[in-house]
Structures are given as structure tokens and as C-alpha cells.
Write a protein that holds these residues in place. Structure first.
Motif, PDB file in Angstrom:
ATOM      1  N   ASP A 105       0.823  -1.208   0.000  1.00  0.00           N
ATOM      2  CA  ASP A 105       0.000   0.000   0.000  1.00  0.00           C
ATOM      3  C   ASP A 105       0.862   1.265   0.000  1.00  0.00           C
ATOM      4  O   ASP A 105       0.488   2.267  -0.574  1.00  0.00           O
ATOM      5  N   ALA A 106       1.983   1.173   0.689  1.00  0.00           N
ATOM      6  CA  ALA A 106       2.824   2.372   0.833  1.00  0.00           C
ATOM      7  C   ALA A 106       4.261   1.984   1.139  1.00  0.00           C
ATOM      8  O   ALA A 106       4.507   0.935   1.736  1.00  0.00           O
ATOM      9  N   VAL A 107       5.178   2.817   0.712  1.00  0.00           N
ATOM     10  CA  VAL A 107       6.565   2.647   1.126  1.00  0.00           C
ATOM     11  C   VAL A 107       6.981   3.830   2.000  1.00  0.00           C
ATOM     12  O   VAL A 107       6.459   4.941   1.868  1.00  0.00           O
ATOM     13  N   ILE A 108       7.913   3.537   2.879  1.00  0.00           N
ATOM     14  CA  ILE A 108       8.553   4.600   3.662  1.00  0.00           C
ATOM     15  C   ILE A 108      10.042   4.540   3.369  1.00  0.00           C
ATOM     16  O   ILE A 108      10.667   3.483   3.499  1.00  0.00           O
ATOM     17  N   ILE A 109      10.581   5.669   2.951  1.00  0.00           N
ATOM     18  CA  ILE A 109      11.982   5.741   2.532  1.00  0.00           C
ATOM     19  C   ILE A 109      12.776   6.515   3.575  1.00  0.00           C
ATOM     20  O   ILE A 109      12.447   7.668   3.883  1.00  0.00           O
ATOM     21  N   ALA A 110      13.800   5.883   4.121  1.00  0.00           N
ATOM     22  CA  ALA A 110      14.664   6.546   5.106  1.00  0.00           C
ATOM     23  C   ALA A 110      16.102   6.159   4.795  1.00  0.00           C
ATOM     24  O   ALA A 110      16.718   5.348   5.492  1.00  0.00           O
ATOM     25  N   THR A 111      16.597   6.727   3.713  1.00  0.00           N
ATOM     26  CA  THR A 111      17.935   6.406   3.211  1.00  0.00           C
ATOM     27  C   THR A 111      18.727   7.716   3.118  1.00  0.00           C
ATOM     28  O   THR A 111      18.191   8.790   3.387  1.00  0.00           O
ATOM     29  N   PRO A 112      20.003   7.643   2.725  1.00  0.00           N
ATOM     30  CA  PRO A 112      20.739   8.903   2.526  1.00  0.00           C
ATOM     31  C   PRO A 112      20.027   9.816   1.531  1.00  0.00           C
ATOM     32  O   PRO A 112      19.382   9.348   0.592  1.00  0.00           O
ATOM     33  N   TRP A 113      20.182  11.133   1.744  1.00  0.00           N
ATOM     34  CA  TRP A 113      19.466  12.133   0.944  1.00  0.00           C
ATOM     35  C   TRP A 113      19.554  11.871  -0.554  1.00  0.00           C
ATOM     36  O   TRP A 113      18.579  12.014  -1.280  1.00  0.00           O
ATOM     37  N   GLU A 114      20.755  11.509  -1.004  1.00  0.00           N
ATOM     38  CA  GLU A 114      20.971  11.420  -2.449  1.00  0.00           C
ATOM     39  C   GLU A 114      20.251  10.240  -3.077  1.00  0.00           C
ATOM     40  O   GLU A 114      20.216  10.106  -4.302  1.00  0.00           O
ATOM     41  N   TRP A 115      19.657   9.365  -2.260  1.00  0.00           N
ATOM     42  CA  TRP A 115      18.901   8.231  -2.786  1.00  0.00           C
ATOM     43  C   TRP A 115      17.396   8.500  -2.850  1.00  0.00           C
ATOM     44  O   TRP A 115      16.650   7.721  -3.441  1.00  0.00           O
ATOM     45  N   HIS A 116      16.941   9.564  -2.200  1.00  0.00           N
ATOM     46  CA  HIS A 116      15.492   9.755  -2.068  1.00  0.00           C
ATOM     47  C   HIS A 116      14.783   9.853  -3.421  1.00  0.00           C
ATOM     48  O   HIS A 116      13.817   9.147  -3.677  1.00  0.00           O
ATOM     49  N   THR A 117      15.266  10.758  -4.270  1.00  0.00           N
ATOM     50  CA  THR A 117      14.555  10.995  -5.533  1.00  0.00           C
ATOM     51  C   THR A 117      14.420   9.719  -6.349  1.00  0.00           C
ATOM     52  O   THR A 117      13.325   9.369  -6.806  1.00  0.00           O
ATOM     53  N   GLN A 118      15.516   9.004  -6.485  1.00  0.00           N
ATOM     54  CA  GLN A 118      15.477   7.793  -7.299  1.00  0.00           C
ATOM     55  C   GLN A 118      14.515   6.753  -6.718  1.00  0.00           C
ATOM     56  O   GLN A 118      13.750   6.106  -7.446  1.00  0.00           O
ATOM     57  N   MET A 119      14.543   6.606  -5.419  1.00  0.00           N
ATOM     58  CA  MET A 119      13.670   5.607  -4.779  1.00  0.00           C
ATOM     59  C   MET A 119      12.203   6.021  -4.847  1.00  0.00           C
ATOM     60  O   MET A 119      11.320   5.164  -5.005  1.00  0.00           O
ATOM     61  N   ILE A 120      11.949   7.329  -4.714  1.00  0.00           N
ATOM     62  CA  ILE A 120      10.567   7.810  -4.848  1.00  0.00           C
ATOM     63  C   ILE A 120      10.087   7.563  -6.278  1.00  0.00           C
ATOM     64  O   ILE A 120       8.981   7.045  -6.499  1.00  0.00           O
ATOM     65  N   MET A 121      10.924   7.918  -7.247  1.00  0.00           N
ATOM     66  CA  MET A 121      10.553   7.746  -8.662  1.00  0.00           C
ATOM     67  C   MET A 121      10.263   6.277  -8.970  1.00  0.00           C
ATOM     68  O   MET A 121       9.252   5.947  -9.600  1.00  0.00           O
ATOM     69  N   ASP A 122      11.132   5.402  -8.500  1.00  0.00           N
ATOM     70  CA  ASP A 122      10.938   3.970  -8.751  1.00  0.00           C
ATOM     71  C   ASP A 122       9.663   3.466  -8.070  1.00  0.00           C
ATOM     72  O   ASP A 122       8.948   2.630  -8.625  1.00  0.00           O
ATOM     73  N   SER A 123       9.397   3.967  -6.876  1.00  0.00           N
ATOM     74  CA  SER A 123       8.189   3.543  -6.155  1.00  0.00           C
ATOM     75  C   SER A 123       6.941   3.986  -6.914  1.00  0.00           C
ATOM     76  O   SER A 123       5.987   3.218  -7.077  1.00  0.00           O
ATOM     77  N   LEU A 124       6.953   5.241  -7.368  1.00  0.00           N
ATOM     78  CA  LEU A 124       5.795   5.768  -8.101  1.00  0.00           C
ATOM     79  C   LEU A 124       5.590   4.967  -9.394  1.00  0.00           C
ATOM     80  O   LEU A 124       4.466   4.599  -9.742  1.00  0.00           O
ATOM     81  N   GLN A 125       6.690   4.711 -10.071  1.00  0.00           N
ATOM     82  CA  GLN A 125       6.594   3.994 -11.346  1.00  0.00           C
ATOM     83  C   GLN A 125       6.193   2.529 -11.141  1.00  0.00           C
ATOM     84  O   GLN A 125       5.660   1.890 -12.055  1.00  0.00           O
ATOM     85  N   ALA A 126       6.407   2.007  -9.939  1.00  0.00           N
ATOM     86  CA  ALA A 126       5.956   0.651  -9.619  1.00  0.00           C
ATOM     87  C   ALA A 126       4.464   0.630  -9.287  1.00  0.00           C
ATOM     88  O   ALA A 126       3.909  -0.426  -8.975  1.00  0.00           O
ATOM     89  N   GLY A 127       3.836   1.820  -9.285  1.00  0.00           N
ATOM     90  CA  GLY A 127       2.393   1.877  -9.056  1.00  0.00           C
ATOM     91  C   GLY A 127       1.981   2.108  -7.618  1.00  0.00           C
ATOM     92  O   GLY A 127       0.799   2.060  -7.283  1.00  0.00           O
ATOM     93  N   ILE A 128       2.931   2.395  -6.763  1.00  0.00           N
ATOM     94  CA  ILE A 128       2.600   2.634  -5.347  1.00  0.00           C
ATOM     95  C   ILE A 128       2.022   4.038  -5.204  1.00  0.00           C
ATOM     96  O   ILE A 128       2.607   5.004  -5.691  1.00  0.00           O
TER      97      ILE A 128
END
Lengths: 452, 452
Positions: A105-128
Motif C-alpha cells: 500500500d505504501a513505502v517509507i523511505i529513510a535512506t541517505p538524501w541522495e537516494w530519495h529521488t530515485q527511490m521515490i521515482m521507482d516507487s511511483l513507477q511501480a504503481g505505489i
């Protein structure tokens, strides 16, 4: 459908009029929100702890590249008595495997700053459809635009988990602002004034105050966060400061940031810390840190307010977010815990202790949800409970998150804009409008009730 | 003689090595300093009171255009038992007749801001070698250059009577700065945060909190000061804030201001005050005030420090100059009366009450001169005594004044530069070097001893 029409829909949804019809959030036979956690370092563990305490959440997957952190996280899960989630690990892109799970249903991302955008983009594109990310949203201005555009395209929610918006004093003052106690708001201040020297450096084993290593030899935040102080000069951490004041003056919801200017001092604190603790012959004593010890930023807002932000993380000092909220009738100064309201304060031109005022205007959220559990166990005096609570309750109701992708983008974009301003010799730079004009129509729905 | 060589001479003189040979200050048969006061309104009367208390001063002339103020001034003189000075009055240029007196050692100017430059220029051109002027030195950047050039040409001293440099807490902190308690200074803050609504408006008879008139219908400061809020947008009163912090980081004496940027909020406070006190049909409710309610200014310094100044005079609030002095070892925050010094404060990352520190580092000037007389009788808790004392003692010794024309010009020039910055859309503007490079060689001699 018009490009940003969904924005309007989600606003309505929050106000309780409808739900978003096109989003299928959860299997109907299971009311629990299924969460996957990307990044279970110390910050991710705090969120994990909050999630595990809730009966409306199942943590179904976790991901990290650090075995020690994974060990700490699984310990927490074991102690909670909850089912052990699926674990993804082994390489920096293991999170992509996690995103292939079908029931998130949802992801929570708590990684180094420079990883946030990529992980958010991948999550959105995965349909989350619900992405909760630790501050900040991205590094460059382009990062912030990318996330905004992808969230719009996917009709998904991206909430930056800015816990500072839920401080008890901050929410009481928001309440006072909404009840016009301060009159028309004129000027606001805040910042991140936190001696991080013992966080930026450690001995590679203990996270705090233990040595002068960073980067590959560091542990936890020292492993990655310190590099930003080596290479960047700007307000690297603006959202704890700006978030609360932005909610008070309707930023992106009837108001917006227009322009920004930053000044930076010379750079002394980190080098001196390395020399003091590690000696002048330590390898890190030769590192040239770029971050000015104190960076001070001003913002103009469309409705005529100014905001002053300070970033002060390299020098010895007591912790202070330094909020100041000032209107035509009076002001709150957090640093001296004082409020003055014309014709209402006890004495003419003298401060009242903030206490009486903050108690009188205690926010409905705190009145309803504050208890020993949320206060002591759930991190940062309760605010970590509230930010996770807001995220989860929005998911359960299938409505917009209390803070959205435009809030996240605008607050986080202060960093690259302040870097540019300083790089250009303190030039004042224009602030992008991430809402593409919708700020004129969007309504402030943050913390309107006692629900979430 | 090189163009600015006299600067070096006067610095040496202050340090006690020599006197300025070319300046004949006083008749040898009279040790008393002969002072003429131009402007004996409420501020001029405060100086007059201090001058009359001294046995080393003769007030030989006073000048004003306001009969009521002249009456109050002569009352003060009569009560002092001193000889009544010659009185010049009748028209705005009566002061030129005063300047024709042959035996003046020094003039003190306490008139509306827009008269300062002209009166200083005329005093210098009349051959007077010591000119003490109330803040500020002038209005435009050109005003400040003119005074600097004329003082250089005449080899004369122009001291701006910035009493804030003599606050007991300010001088104790200066003492701490010089003893390296704060380490290397990194960032400073200050301001003029003073609800002046009851000063900018009155009923034409009582000076404070008595009505909503200004200009020709106003009395005292409301008669002239308010016009600056109608027509100008900038930090209109920077010197109380910047003066003390400038002395701490050797501005014009090893350091200098490099550039400046100002932001201004919308303008609400003065109009709302008129409406609240005078009704929406009062003529002054139609006045468009230009001054932003809060103007926040940043300065870069040659040695890498930043200075933040705030001007906040149109809204209800307790008085606060808001000093902050921060270095590599710790900081002073005046607003919460606190000091933190690494490894020395009582608790790690917690504020000490400033009291113990300020008492420990009490400045020699306060230790020597503070008594009931200077404290209660001499204005603003003693600081008016000290600023007049500094001026008079320099004259008696025939040395440079403790604050000089470069200090006055640089501190006052913040106003026109902030107006320009705001007018240009918050552009950062270069700060002129009034010393023409001598700042690299000049020494900080302010308040080095307990003498003056």
C-alpha cells in the motif's frame, strides 16, 4: 482530465467530500495498511518502531544494505511480536526487488538524501500510490521537478515525513494563527541550529560523539551526510525550520515562495573539531569543508511575508529551531519561550511566558492523541508518532496525505536554491512554482481536525 | 602628507603615544571643554543633562527652532546652577550664527536625521575639530562620503554618539570576544526591534502614546521621523544594532563590510495603528506608508563573518536589540539572556544564564565609572553617560574620539544601501570602503581601557 485536476480532487477528498475513485489502495478483505520500509538505519528504525506499535499496519518488507542495521531492525521486529517481514538486501538496488511485491500500500523511505529521488521515482513507477519519504525530497532543482511531475502523472501521494510540523508548540501556534491571535502574519523565522559535529563524525562503530571519521570509515549518518558538508555550501537541512512556518502562511495553498537569498559565513567548525578530537595530523584535518558554518536564508512570499531561516550545524551550541511567528497583533519567540499579544498580554510591551498561551491553544491533535505511549515511546517527544499517524490515516481513508508533493518540493528546493544564491555571490534567485499556478486555488488542509 | 596619514596619527594618539600637533583645541588658560549644542529637543536635552553634570564642560551655546524645547532646555540649565549659555534660535539656519563663535571646542548635534550632514559639514568648515552627532550620519550614500572627505580635509573628528556601544552587556561581551572566550567570531546578529508607533504618532503636545498625528501636527519625533516611514523602505535605524557588533569584529579596523542585502515585509502596522486609535476616517488613515514592517538585512564581512540586522518598529512587541555573538567556541544570545561556551558551560549543549558570564567579564569602563549617578540620572541606564564621557575625554586629551567618522559612515550607510537593495528586488549591493583601504592597517582602539 486536466493536467492537475487530481490536485483539486485530493483536496476535496481530504475535506471529506469524496474519495479518489481511480485508486485501488488495499485489498477489501484486509483493513491493515501494508507498508514496505526502504532504509532501516537509525531513522528508519524509529519509523519501524512506530509502525509496529500500530494495529492498523503490517510491515511486509524491509530493505537495507547494512547488515548491522538490518540486525538492529529485525531485533526490533522480533521484540514487537509481529510477523517478520520479507527482507531485501545485498546491493544498493535491492529495493527494486522489494518494489516488485504486488501487495504494497505504501513505502517509507529513510535512506541517505541522495537516494530519495530515485527511490521515490521507482516507487511511483511501480504503481505505489502512497510514498512517505524522510526529508529531503531530492538534491537538485531538477530532482524536485521530476518527483512532482511523476506524482502528478501517477496520481499518487508523496508525503515528506516532516515531523517538526507536529511539535506541540508549533501546532498550538498554528492554532493561534488560525484563530487570528497574532493578526495578519508579517514575518516568520526558523532554522536548524543543531551542533551536528558529533553526528557528522564518529569512530565507525558508535553513531554519536565517538571519533572524527566519516565517509567509508564512518557509521550511520557520518557515512554519507558529512560528504554534503565537504562538497556543498547552502542551507542543507531547511525543512524542520520551514515546514511549520509554511503551514502557518498557506504556502502552496493560497500563498507561495517568490524568491530566496542566502549568505554563508566562513568555514571553521568541522576542521577545528577534527583537529581538537583527532589531532592536526589526522587525515581528515586536511579535508576542505565547503559548508559555511552558518547559512542564513531569506524568502519573500506572495502575500508579502518574509521568512528567515538559519542553518547552523558546525559549531558548539544548544539545540534550537528558533521559531518566530509575528503578526500585526503580536509574536511568538521560541528561543525565549515567550509570547506577546497587544492588549492581551499581562503587561504592556513585556513578554508573557509562552506556557499559558500554548496550553490555552493546545491543538486538537495533541489533545486527542497525546498519551504516555505517543510521548515517550514514539520518538522526538511524540512528533514521530504524529507524522506516521498522519501518513497511515490518510492511506486508510484513501485521501490525500496531510503534506503533499508540492509541500515536499518547495520546502526541499530551498537547499539547491540557497547553494545557487551563495555560488552567485548572494544573488536573489526566483523560486519555482511547483504547483504551476494551482497555489492560487488550493486550500490549506493541514491539521484542520483532531483526526490526523 | 599622504591623504589619510592623519588617520594613523589619530590612532597613535588614542594609544597614548602622541598628540595631534596641528590641532589647537582649547585655550591653555581654561581646562574646561566648551560645548555648543545644536538641537535641544528631547534627545538633545538628555545630552545637555549629562554635559551639565560634568565639571570639565562648559555649555556655551545652544540652538533650536522650537520655543517649547528651548524652554525645557533652559529650565534644565537653570536647575543645574550653571551659567546660561548663549541661545540661538528663530530660523532653521540659526545654527550657522552659533558656529561663528570663536571659542567652541566641540559641537553636539541632536536634530532630525536629514539635518545631520549639513550641520556636520558646516561645523567642520567652521574649523571645529570635534563634532559629536546623534545617529545617523546622513541620509544618502553621498552624504556619508561628503562627511568623510570633509573630516579628512579638516583633520577633524566626527563621532556618532552611538550609546548602544556602551551597554553593560555589550561591553562585557566585547571583553569576552577580546579574551577569545567565543573563539573566532563567525556570525553576529542585532537589530532595532522597538514598537515606535506611539513615538511616530502623537497628539502634537505629549510626545508618546497620545494620538495619531505626525508631521506638522506632531510633536518631537512625530514631527519629522514619521515622514521617513512614509517615504522610505529600508533599515532606517541600523546603528544601535550594528555598532556594538562592529566593534567586536574590528570593522574598518582590520575588517570591513563587503556587501549587503535587505528584504522587507509588507506594510501594515502604521496604517492599522492610525485606524485603531484615530478611526478609519482620520486623514492619516489615507497615508500610504512605504516602510515594510520588518526589514531584515544581511552583511558579508571581509574576514568571513556574516551580520544579520533587523528593523522592526511598526508592530506591537517588547523592546529588543536582539544581539547574538557567535564564534567557534560558543555564543551569546541576548533575547534569552544566555551564553553557551563549549567545555566551560555548566551542562553540555545547555544554556547558561548570561549573568555569571557578564559579571565575570564586566568591562573595565563599567567597573570604574558605574555608580548611582551614571546609572539612574544619566539616561538609558548609564550608556548616555559613557558616550558623552568618551567624547569629552577624547577632546580633553586632544586624541581621536573612541568612534570615528569611518565608523559613523559605515554604520549609517546601511540605511541607503538597504533601500537600494530592496528597490532593486533584493539585490545584493557592494559596500563602499570609506577608509579607502586603510581598514587593513587601522587598529581597533575602542574601549581598550577603563579611561573612556
Amino acid at each position: 482530465m486536466k493536467r492537475r485536476a487530481f490536485v483539486k480532487n485530493t483536496t476535496l477528498a481530504t475535506a471529506g467530500f469524496s474519495i479518489i475513485p481511480s485508486i485501488k489502495l488495499m485489498a477489501n478483505d484486509d483493513k491493515k495498511v501494508k507498508i514496505a520500509s526502504i532504509g532501516v538505519g537509525l531513522r528508519g528504525q524509529a519509523h519501524l518502531d512506530n509502525l509496529l506499535r500500530r494495529n492498523d499496519v503490517d510491515v511486509i518488507a524491509i530493505c537495507d544494505i547494512d547488515e548491522r542495521m538490518l540486525g538492529m531492525a529485525t531485533d526490533i521486529i522480533r521484540k514487537s511480536g509481529k510477523t517478520m517481514p520479507q527482507i531485501f538486501k545485498g546491493d544498493p538496488f535491492a529495493y527494486k526487488k522489494l518494489l516488485e511485491l504486488k501487495n504494497i500500500d505504501a513505502v517509507i523511505i529513510a535512506t541517505p538524501w541522495e537516494w530519495h529521488t530515485q527511490m521515490i521515482m521507482d516507487s511511483l513507477q511501480a504503481g505505489i500510490k502512497y510514498v512517505g519519504t524522510e526529508v529531503v525530497l531530492g538534491i537538485t532543482l531538477d530532482d524536485h521537478w521530476k518527483v512532482v511531475h511523476e506524482a502528478e502523472k501517477q496520481k499518487a501521494n508523496v508525503m515528506m515525513l516532516e515531523n517538526a510540523c507536529y511539535f506541540r508548540d508549533v501546532l498550538a501556534v498554528l492554532n493561534m494563527v488560525r484563530q487570528n491571535v497574532f493578526g495578519e502574519i508579517i514575518h516568520l523565522q526558523a532554522g536548524y541550529q543543531h551542533d551536528l559535529r558529533g553526528v557528522k563524525f564518529n569512530n565507525g562503530v558508535e553513531p554519536y560523539d565517538s571519533g572524527v571519521e566519516f565517509g567509508e570509515k564512518g557509521f550511520s549518518e557520518a557515512r554519507w551526510r558529512t560528504n554534503h558538508s565537504v562538497h556543498r555550501n547552502g542551507d542543507l537541512y531547511p525543512t524542520h525550520g520551514v515546514g511549520p512556518v509554511a503551514t502557518m502562511i498557506d504556502i502552496n495553498r493560497g500563498n507561495r515562495f517568490l524568491s530566496l537569498n542566502s549568505f554563508a559565513t566562513k568555514t571553521r567548525g568541522l576542521h577545528e573539531y577534527v583537529v581538537k578530537k583527532g589531532g592536526e595530523n589526522h587525515a581528515n584535518a586536511r579535508v576542505k569543508f565547503k559548508l559555511g558554518d552558518i547559512v542564513t536564508t531569506q524568502l519573500n512570499c506572495a502575500n508579502g511575508e518574509t521568512i528567515l531561516l538559519q542553518h547552523d550545524t558546525n559549531l558548539p551550541r544548544p539545540y534550537s529551531l528558533g521559531y518566530r511567528v509575528q503578526g500585526t497583533k503580536g509574536l511568538w519567540m521560541q528561543v525565549n519561550h515567550s509570547i506577546y499579544i497587544e492588549d492581551k498580554s499581562t503587561k504592556h510591551h513585556e513578554w508573557d511566558d509562552e506556557k499559558t498561551w500554548l496550553e490555552k491553544y493546545d491543538h486538537p491533535l495533541w489533545k486527542r492523541w497525546h498519551n504516555k505511549e505517543t510521548d515517550s515511546a514514539a520518538g522526538h517527544g511524540g512528533i514521530d508518532f504524529f507524522v506516521i499517524h498522519g501518513f497511515i490515516e490518510a492511506i486508510k481513508r484513501r485521501v490525500a496525505t496531510p503534506l503533499d508533493v508540492y509541500d515536499a518540493a518547495a520546502w526541499s528546493a530551498i537547499t539547491p536554491l540557497s547553494e545557487t544564491s551563495i555560488e552567485l555571490g548572494n544573488e536573489t534567485v526566483d523560486f519555482p512554482d511547483f504547483t504551476s499556478g494551482q497555489w492560487m486555488y488550493r486550500k490549506n488542509t493541514f491539521a484542520l481536525t483532531d483526526e490526523f
